[in-house]
Motif scaffolding. Structure first.
Motif, PDB file in Angstrom:
ATOM      1  N   ALA A  51       0.413  -0.681   0.202  1.00 23.25           N
ATOM      2  CA  ALA A  51      -0.036  -0.076  -0.341  1.00 23.25           C
ATOM      3  C   ALA A  51       0.750   1.135  -0.172  1.00 23.25           C
TER       4      ALA A  51
ATOM      5  N   GLU B 181      -5.754   1.801  -7.169  1.00 23.70           N
ATOM      6  CA  GLU B 181      -5.019   3.061  -6.317  1.00 23.70           C
ATOM      7  C   GLU B 181      -4.184   2.581  -5.029  1.00 23.70           C
ATOM      8  N   ASP B 182      -5.059   1.396  -4.058  1.00 19.83           N
ATOM      9  CA  ASP B 182      -5.200   1.282  -3.011  1.00 19.83           C
ATOM     10  C   ASP B 182      -3.340   0.520  -2.437  1.00 19.83           C
ATOM     11  N   LYS B 183      -3.056   0.160  -3.866  1.00 22.34           N
ATOM     12  CA  LYS B 183      -1.073  -0.836  -4.064  1.00 22.34           C
ATOM     13  C   LYS B 183      -0.945  -1.123  -5.001  1.00 22.34           C
TER      14      LYS B 183
END
Length: 183
Positions: free
Chosen positions: A96, A128-130
């Protein structure tokens, strides 16, 4: 054929594992480049054919089409870049924080500018998270860089990312192995 491969598999595997020892570059404690070449890809294809019991020409060609692009063309290095954390939760948190890490990756032939890779040509490997723990990268070299490597010039590899900054100097054995990929 699958039958012939079954007969030579153990010896071939030993040969490839020995070869791979000079193809891995650790960059700090949690990242590594695994440089691919014709031998590592031949092993990968043979293992996929064996596991999936593929013996028809179309299926074999499909596997070759997937893995052949990972073989260097004489003016570049191709590698599997891996972010390595044993602990699942620690890995999740690190991935992340490390979005875009593959763009901070570099190699440098002494006396030349750093070369950042062309990454993930096959598909996008981040959200967009990781980011993914596995990226496929290609380092394009100039003719002058290739000549310098073949003459024994030192190579460094590193990562410059806000969440992970490390660099290392490649051993002479790894440098010599990678020099074999170049014209």
């Amino acid at each position: 054929s699958l039958e012939k491969y079954a007969r030579i598999r153990n010896e071939f595997r030993v040969k490839v594992m020995e070869h791979k020892k000079n193809r891995r570059v650790a960059i700090g404690a949690h990242a590594a480049l695994y440089f691919e070449d014709q031998l590592t890809m031949q092993y990968q294809v043979q293992e996929m054919l064996r596991i999936e019991r593929i013996f028809e020409a179309d299926g074999i060609q499909d596997e070759l089409d997937v893995y052949n692009p990972l073989i260097p063309d004489g003016m570049n290095w191709k590698a599997t870049f891996m972010i390595e954390y044993d602990d699942v939760e620690e890995r999740r948190e690190a991935l992340a924080r490390m979005i875009g890490i593959e763009r901070g990756l570099w190699v440098q032939v002494e006396g030349f500018d750093k070369v950042n890779p062309i990454a993930n040509e096959d598909l996008e490997r981040e959200t967009e998270d990781k980011t993914s723990s596995v990226h496929f990268v290609r380092f394009e070299l100039t003719a002058e860089m290739a000549a310098a490597v073949k003459q024994g010039t030192q190579i460094k590899a590193g990562i410059g990312h806000p969440a992970y900054t490390e660099e290392t100097t490649l051993s002479p054995e790894i440098r010599d192995s990678l020099a074999g990929d170049l014209h």
